[in-house]
Design a protein around this motif. Structure first.
Motif, PDB file in Angstrom:
ATOM      1  N   GLU A 124      12.630   9.926  24.478  1.00 32.61           N
ATOM      2  CA  GLU A 124      12.454  10.939  23.433  1.00 32.61           C
ATOM      3  C   GLU A 124      13.154  10.527  22.128  1.00 32.61           C
ATOM      4  N   ASN A 125      14.389  10.071  22.245  1.00 30.48           N
ATOM      5  CA  ASN A 125      15.115   9.680  21.028  1.00 30.48           C
ATOM      6  C   ASN A 125      14.450   8.492  20.335  1.00 30.48           C
ATOM      7  N   LEU A 126      13.917   7.559  21.111  1.00 32.66           N
ATOM      8  CA  LEU A 126      13.240   6.417  20.499  1.00 32.66           C
ATOM      9  C   LEU A 126      11.933   6.858  19.834  1.00 32.66           C
ATOM     10  N   ALA A 127      11.228   7.794  20.471  1.00 32.67           N
ATOM     11  CA  ALA A 127       9.987   8.295  19.864  1.00 32.67           C
ATOM     12  C   ALA A 127      10.294   9.017  18.553  1.00 32.67           C
ATOM     13  N   LYS A 128      11.360   9.814  18.543  1.00 27.21           N
ATOM     14  CA  LYS A 128      11.756  10.464  17.287  1.00 27.21           C
ATOM     15  C   LYS A 128      12.100   9.404  16.236  1.00 27.21           C
ATOM     16  N   SER A 129      12.826   8.389  16.659  1.00 27.37           N
ATOM     17  CA  SER A 129      13.253   7.350  15.716  1.00 27.37           C
ATOM     18  C   SER A 129      12.059   6.597  15.127  1.00 27.37           C
ATOM     19  N   ILE A 130      11.068   6.330  15.957  1.00 21.50           N
ATOM     20  CA  ILE A 130       9.866   5.651  15.466  1.00 21.50           C
ATOM     21  C   ILE A 130       9.179   6.510  14.402  1.00 21.50           C
ATOM     22  N   ALA A 131       9.064   7.815  14.665  1.00 19.94           N
ATOM     23  CA  ALA A 131       8.415   8.715  13.699  1.00 19.94           C
ATOM     24  C   ALA A 131       9.226   8.788  12.402  1.00 19.94           C
ATOM     25  N   ILE A 132      10.540   8.810  12.521  1.00 19.37           N
ATOM     26  CA  ILE A 132      11.405   8.885  11.342  1.00 19.37           C
ATOM     27  C   ILE A 132      11.257   7.622  10.484  1.00 19.37           C
ATOM     28  N   GLU A 133      11.289   6.469  11.132  1.00 15.75           N
ATOM     29  CA  GLU A 133      11.177   5.209  10.392  1.00 15.75           C
ATOM     30  C   GLU A 133       9.763   5.029   9.822  1.00 15.75           C
ATOM     31  N   ALA A 134       8.759   5.504  10.558  1.00 15.35           N
ATOM     32  CA  ALA A 134       7.381   5.412  10.060  1.00 15.35           C
ATOM     33  C   ALA A 134       7.239   6.196   8.755  1.00 15.35           C
ATOM     34  N   ALA A 135       7.949   7.310   8.658  1.00 14.88           N
ATOM     35  CA  ALA A 135       7.879   8.114   7.435  1.00 14.88           C
ATOM     36  C   ALA A 135       8.629   7.429   6.298  1.00 14.88           C
ATOM     37  N   GLU A 136       9.687   6.696   6.614  1.00 12.37           N
ATOM     38  CA  GLU A 136      10.381   5.954   5.547  1.00 12.37           C
ATOM     39  C   GLU A 136       9.492   4.829   5.034  1.00 12.37           C
ATOM     40  N   LEU A 137       8.718   4.251   5.932  1.00 12.27           N
ATOM     41  CA  LEU A 137       7.739   3.244   5.509  1.00 12.27           C
ATOM     42  C   LEU A 137       6.681   3.890   4.610  1.00 12.27           C
ATOM     43  N   LEU A 138       6.216   5.058   5.016  1.00 12.74           N
ATOM     44  CA  LEU A 138       5.211   5.779   4.228  1.00 12.74           C
ATOM     45  C   LEU A 138       5.755   6.132   2.842  1.00 12.74           C
ATOM     46  N   GLU A 139       7.050   6.385   2.781  1.00 17.65           N
ATOM     47  CA  GLU A 139       7.678   6.750   1.500  1.00 17.65           C
ATOM     48  C   GLU A 139       7.500   5.643   0.452  1.00 17.65           C
ATOM     49  N   CYS A 140       7.389   4.396   0.913  1.00 17.00           N
ATOM     50  CA  CYS A 140       7.148   3.286  -0.029  1.00 17.00           C
ATOM     51  C   CYS A 140       5.817   3.471  -0.755  1.00 17.00           C
ATOM     52  N   PHE A 141       4.932   4.285  -0.176  1.00 20.53           N
ATOM     53  CA  PHE A 141       3.596   4.501  -0.755  1.00 20.53           C
ATOM     54  C   PHE A 141       3.415   5.952  -1.205  1.00 20.53           C
ATOM     55  N   GLN A 142       4.527   6.708  -1.326  1.00 23.99           N
ATOM     56  CA  GLN A 142       4.397   8.142  -1.593  1.00 23.99           C
ATOM     57  C   GLN A 142       3.672   8.455  -2.900  1.00 23.99           C
ATOM     58  N   TRP A 143       4.076   7.823  -3.974  1.00 28.18           N
ATOM     59  CA  TRP A 143       3.482   8.149  -5.275  1.00 28.18           C
ATOM     60  C   TRP A 143       2.633   7.028  -5.849  1.00 28.18           C
ATOM     61  N   ARG A 144       2.604   5.875  -5.156  1.00 26.44           N
ATOM     62  CA  ARG A 144       1.741   4.819  -5.683  1.00 26.44           C
ATOM     63  C   ARG A 144       1.159   4.004  -4.538  1.00 26.44           C
ATOM     64  N   PRO A 145      -0.166   3.879  -4.560  1.00 28.32           N
ATOM     65  CA  PRO A 145      -0.867   3.246  -3.447  1.00 28.32           C
ATOM     66  C   PRO A 145      -0.486   1.786  -3.233  1.00 28.32           C
ATOM     67  N   GLU A 146      -0.021   1.126  -4.272  1.00 24.44           N
ATOM     68  CA  GLU A 146       0.277  -0.303  -4.091  1.00 24.44           C
ATOM     69  C   GLU A 146       1.587  -0.531  -3.342  1.00 24.44           C
ATOM     70  N   GLY A 147       2.419   0.500  -3.274  1.00 23.74           N
ATOM     71  CA  GLY A 147       3.629   0.397  -2.467  1.00 23.74           C
ATOM     72  C   GLY A 147       4.804  -0.239  -3.171  1.00 23.74           C
ATOM     73  N   ASP A 148       5.978   0.041  -2.642  1.00 19.31           N
ATOM     74  CA  ASP A 148       7.215  -0.528  -3.169  1.00 19.31           C
ATOM     75  C   ASP A 148       7.521  -1.758  -2.310  1.00 19.31           C
ATOM     76  N   HIS A 149       7.008  -2.914  -2.765  1.00 16.54           N
ATOM     77  CA  HIS A 149       7.038  -4.128  -1.946  1.00 16.54           C
ATOM     78  C   HIS A 149       8.415  -4.469  -1.399  1.00 16.54           C
ATOM     79  N   ALA A 150       9.414  -4.312  -2.254  1.00 19.11           N
ATOM     80  CA  ALA A 150      10.754  -4.727  -1.852  1.00 19.11           C
ATOM     81  C   ALA A 150      11.212  -3.989  -0.601  1.00 19.11           C
TER      82      ALA A 150
END
Lengths: 106, 106, 106, 106
Positions: free
Chosen positions: A26-52
């Motif tokens: 359960e904790n790993l599944a939560k962690s995966i979802a949390i990190e996936a959203a941080e990855l998504l945040e790189c694309f929050q306001w611009r489709p090209e993404g924050d490469h760095a």
């Protein structure tokens, strides 16, 4: 270096810190979802993404995925290939080509 | 079978279906977040998880992660190992042992 | 109908089904993340979204948010307004106008 | 204060900063998923949650939900109540009482 070496490096990293106690499914599944959203945040306001940032955030998702795979006694490689066979059947080349339609609407 | 063979299988799967056009960084990041939540759903009401579904959902997250890694020209292996070095420094064994505390509060 | 009436309707719905036992803060937080990803799925492959589904998925996120607010003894209204005051200070009109830049980089 | 007053406060906040241009349905859906994961992070390693942070993170999810509702021309209140009617039918009291089972397995 292959899947087993990466798994062994991760195992050693976790063992040295005595972190296996926190790594329930359960904790790993939560962690995966949390990190996936941080990855998504790189694309929050611009489709090209924050490469760095993309590399580091994707690495975090992958790391937790590898830890969960090991926890359930599976290899990431076998999981991906097993699922790929199923997906290939759901999306036959002739019908799926060039379309992003979901299999149940193909 | 190693990382490169899995990548090549995924590349062939995508090429045959002409799906690369849909696999922008942004779309893959969204897909990773969506699949991560389906994995989390296996643990929504019970911490032990719905075992039968965990494998398949984890496979989906991994697959999209491998596709995004390839898209940005990186290997999942190198991403994980690169990040592991950084994490090891952030969480020195002596201070992190047996604790789930975040590095900035250690 | 105002915030209190909606809260009361949700309370009655949950009480009749004896579901409060499942609605721990953690389970509600997982549920919000799960439903948020289903909402995101409406936009997975096309930016304009699957209109027919957006309403229902957004309703699910909102419902779990209202349940969690009630669980922690807060009103959605007060939570939103309290945070809005903080955000207004972080993003002063003069500096934030027309920019999606995060406050720590403004 | 009711739903319309909160909506009007949010509208003014957005208009003053000329942020409506960033608030496409897709960007708001991404933002909801991102904030939902930050809320989940309060419960990442401990089920009881990080109380101090829960309020603020829940407020962020709610705020983006209200903005998306307004964007699609709906009121959060009507969305919640409309869906509640559907859910009540899917989960009849007699069959759903005391069980977290999904409707299609009831």
């Amino acid at each position: 270096m292959g899947f087993e070496e990466v798994r062994d490096e991760l195992r050693a990293f976790v063992a040295e810190r005595e972190w296996a106690q926190f790594h329930t499914g359960e904790n790993l599944a939560k962690s995966i979802a949390i990190e996936a959203a941080e990855l998504l945040e790189c694309f929050q306001w611009r489709p090209e993404g924050d490469h760095a940032r993309v590399r580091g955030e994707l690495a975090d998702v992958l790391t937790y995925c590898f830890l969960l795979a090991d926890r359930i006694g599976a290899s990431p490689e076998e999981l991906i290939r097993e699922k790929l066979m199923i997906t290939k059947e759901k999306y036959p080349i002739e019908r799926a080509r060039g379309r992003s339609t979901k299999y149940d609407q193909l």
